[in-house]
Each structure stands twice: as C-alpha cells, then as structure tokens.
Design an enzyme around this catalytic site. Sequence first.
Site, short mmCIF file in Angstrom:
data_model
loop_
_atom_site.label_atom_id
_atom_site.label_comp_id
_atom_site.label_asym_id
_atom_site.label_seq_id
_atom_site.Cartn_x
_atom_site.Cartn_y
_atom_site.Cartn_z
N ASN A 97 0.81 -1.22 0.00
CA ASN A 97 0.00 0.00 0.00
C ASN A 97 0.84 1.28 0.00
O ASN A 97 0.32 2.35 0.29
CB ASN A 97 -0.97 0.02 1.18
CG ASN A 97 -2.04 -1.06 1.07
OD1 ASN A 97 -2.56 -1.32 -0.03
ND2 ASN A 97 -2.35 -1.71 2.18
N ASP A 145 -1.79 -7.50 -10.75
CA ASP A 145 -3.13 -7.00 -10.48
C ASP A 145 -3.22 -6.30 -9.12
O ASP A 145 -3.96 -5.34 -8.96
CB ASP A 145 -4.13 -8.15 -10.54
CG ASP A 145 -4.21 -8.76 -11.93
OD1 ASP A 145 -3.86 -8.06 -12.91
OD2 ASP A 145 -4.61 -9.93 -12.05
N GLU A 193 -7.38 -9.58 -3.16
CA GLU A 193 -7.31 -9.18 -1.76
C GLU A 193 -8.47 -9.81 -1.01
O GLU A 193 -9.58 -9.92 -1.52
CB GLU A 193 -7.37 -7.65 -1.61
CG GLU A 193 -6.20 -6.92 -2.25
CD GLU A 193 -4.89 -7.16 -1.54
OE1 GLU A 193 -4.92 -7.45 -0.33
OE2 GLU A 193 -3.84 -7.08 -2.20
#
Length: 529
Positions: A183, A207, A516
């Site tokens: 992140n 991705d 995720e």
Amino acid sequence: MEKQAILLSSKLFQKHRQVEVVLNRSFLAWKEIEKSRKRSSGISPISERVHSRGVQVCEILAVGKAEEDNQDNTKTRSQKKAKQHSQRYPHAFTVSYVRRTRLHQWRCADATFHCASQELCEQWIKVINEQLSLLTNRPKSLLVYINPYGGKQRGKRIYEQKVAPLFRRACISTDVIVTERANHARDHLKMEANLDQYDGVVCVGGDGMFSEILHGLVTRTQTDRGVDQNQPDAKLVPCSLRIGIIPAGSTDCICFATVGTNDPVTSALHIIVGDSQPMDVCSVHHHDIFLRYSVSLLGYGFYGDVLTDSERKRWLGPARYDLSGVKTFLSHNYYEGTVSFLPAEDTMGNPRDKLQCRSGCHVCQHKPSLKDKQWEMSVEKEKTDKDGSSWNVIRGKFIAINAASMSCACPRSPKGLSPSAHLADGTTDLILVRQCSRLDFFRHLLRHTNKDDQFDHSFVEVHRVRRFRFHPQHQEPVSLEGLSESPKKTGFQAICSQQTGCNYSTANSSWNCDGEILPQVAIQVSLGF
C-alpha cells in the site's frame, strides 16, 4: 471520404533504394521505386513497380536525426551499397513507429530516410513533429510506481530494460518510485503526490499493484470532490488521470483482458500513443461501510478459499496458487447463502451471447444489440428498486459465487471466467456454481482453458447484473485474524466417492476481491461510475 491534402512529399533513399515519401495529417507512407528497362526494338521505357509501406501518424512514436552507423568492416554487398548511398545523401532522419505482430503484440520499428540536403532533413523532422504535437491524448509526464516484489520479482528489471528506453525515445518524462511496502503507492497517491503535474500514472507489477493505484486515485478524487464512499448509492466522480499497466505480476489478468497480451513492450507502446480503455469499477460495501473497489473478479467460495490458503504460502511465489488450487479443489467445500441481484437491461446483451468486447463495442456504448434466447432460470421476485426494477433472489448451496466485470482472461485461461463480459457497460456478470460432484466441478474448471461453453452445465447459472448482494447462511467471523487461522473445514475426501461429493462447512468462505481478502462476507456491490 475526402482525400487529405499532402503536407510534404520527397524522393529520398532508404538503405540503397529510392523511395517516395508522402505525409498527410493522418498517414506517413513510403513506396519503393524500382526502375527496369526493357530492351526491345530500341525502345527503353521505364516501368515503376511500387512497393508501399506506411504508418498512421497516431502510431508514430518519435522522429529525429539518424544516429551515425558505426558498423565494422565486415559488410555484405547490400550493406556496402547502402553505405555508398548514405555518403551521397549524408543527412538522415529516423521515424520510430508501432509495428503489429501476431497475438496482439506490438513492437517498435524504425525507418531511416536519407536526404540530399540538411534543410530537407530538418523540414521532414519539423513537419512530422508538428503533427505529433497535435495528438493531445499522448502523455508527456508520467508518475511510475514499480513493485519490486510482485510475481517473480522482475518488475524493476522489466521497466529499466524494456520500458524506460521507449519512454525516453518518445520524450516522456517520468518520476519513478520503487515501492517499499504494501500500500505504499496507494498511500502516496492519497496524501502526497502532486497529481497536477502528471498526465497519467503507470504501475509496474501485477493486479495487486494496479488495485493499489486504483484505490489511491479513486479515493483521492472522491475526497477532493466531497463524495462519501461509505454511501453505497453515492455517484463516484471519475478520475482525470489514466492508469497504465506494465505487466510484471503472477497472472496479469487486468492487463491481459484489456490489451490482449501480458507483454511489457506492447503495454508501453499503448501508453506512449495515448490509447485508453474505460473500465467498470464496482464498489463493495458491508452495510454502510465501504470495503474496496473491484475491476476484475469478486469470488466467494472456491476462489476465496484459494486466495486465503495461498496467503499462508507466499514464500512459494506464484507456485502457491497452483498448490492452493489443488488443495481447495480436493476439499470441495460448499457454502449456503442468499444472492439478490438487479438484472441489467436487455440491450446490455447477456453473458452467453458470444459477443466479445472489442474496440468500439456497441454493448459498451449502450447501443441495442441482437438478443439471443435468454436462458430460462427460476428465480423469485423480492422487492422493487428505486427505479422500478425488480430484484431477483436465489437461495442455495454454492461451491463458487463469482462476479466478473471483465472477461478475467489470462495466459492460463485465454477466454477467461466470462468470455462475453464487457469492459465499460455498467454491468458485471454474476456466475453461480451450485453444489455438484467433484467431477462436474472439474469439468466446469476445465472449460476455462478451452473454447467450450463453461456455462453449459445444469449446476451453473450466469446473470448480467447492475447490482447484487450476498448474505451468508451462518454468522460471519468477527475479525480478520480468523482468516489467517486454519478454516474449520473437513479434510480431503476420496475424489468423487459420492455423486455430490461436497463437504458442507458451517464456517464461511472469504471474498476474493481482485486478489485481496475481504474481512466481511455479507456484501452489497454496485457499479460506481
């Protein structure tokens, strides 16, 4: 169609052959002129046989003075002849352009033209650059994020060796950030990046990296415009910056499904010429709490279990998905729940109409399409939506619940989970795989790798929807920590020992949202843009 005026035309030399080069506003063409004399009855007519080549101006990458040819003395006769012509015509310019190859791949090709005078050479360079400057959709400054850990950890090398030289040739300035943690790119875009100085953002990774940048840009845009992302019905503001993808991940599903290949050079060339492809963005909420955005796959059951198990095996690299896939397949769990969905209009086509999304797709442009016979399915009506549309409700036991906002094609599954899904039509394809035997489920998975209709099974339903909700039969886990523990599922059973062969689990699966894990199971999904 009206013929365009010629901007420039000259007889130049390419290698040792004379060519006529013509430029108009949209096309650069050159044709080789071969002169042959016929010896008959003392008459020597000159016949010109023309071999033409050309390129659209919008696919020219750059033009500039040619570099000196410093070859060694070991030359073929053709090379020596070309050298002689270059000495007679010492001034040259090189046009770099897109050359298409098979399987959607692009390459950079060069054409060098020799001129008799420096003035003519500079005139060609000037006029072509003037036409390139009129292409306002091309980026001039890019913010690049490189994930050095994704896939096989080749992101930095791919960018430096294959992409950066092309950007430099096209005179694109770049600011490069190599991410140091998860992140990193998302947080930098949300809080620190000065986006006004860039024409686009490029992610070098898989991705997951694309998802990071998407969340950073979309969240930054909504925050700046005062949009509350926690409101499921909020109208999201589209981002002004485009996102480019240089594939360097494990699957590169988003890149493959939009470009047609996961080749870094092809993606770089698409970015340089300013190609763009709108995409649907799904917003995922748990009650009135925003969870994540999704652009490719939302998967519950099989794909959620594969991701959850693979997260414990990250040290294996990309191989972890194969191992976790086999383990999950053998476990063969199913989950109870209720799916509610708001179907799309008939003009949006249907997931089985075999109309694949292409450039200028009439479905994505919301134009009427030929309607194939709709697949008969029994569903019960729930309540009416605000615009008068009816929600459909399906209750049952599911091995997998998937929502594909694009085909989700990748090298292992060239057609993807939903081959006829469209990229920007405001819908997602909801695929429900009910409880079935291992053998039947294997047949369904096998069809992802070939051209057979993967929805042609009695236990598979597919719907094109604008919104959907899912409520599990059992109470959800209260925290993310529970996802890292071993799920309460039965062990492996003998393959196909019974006709159904499924293991019922009182625990819930997890949602796989573009790679995720989502902490909540009860979700509502709507197309945000």
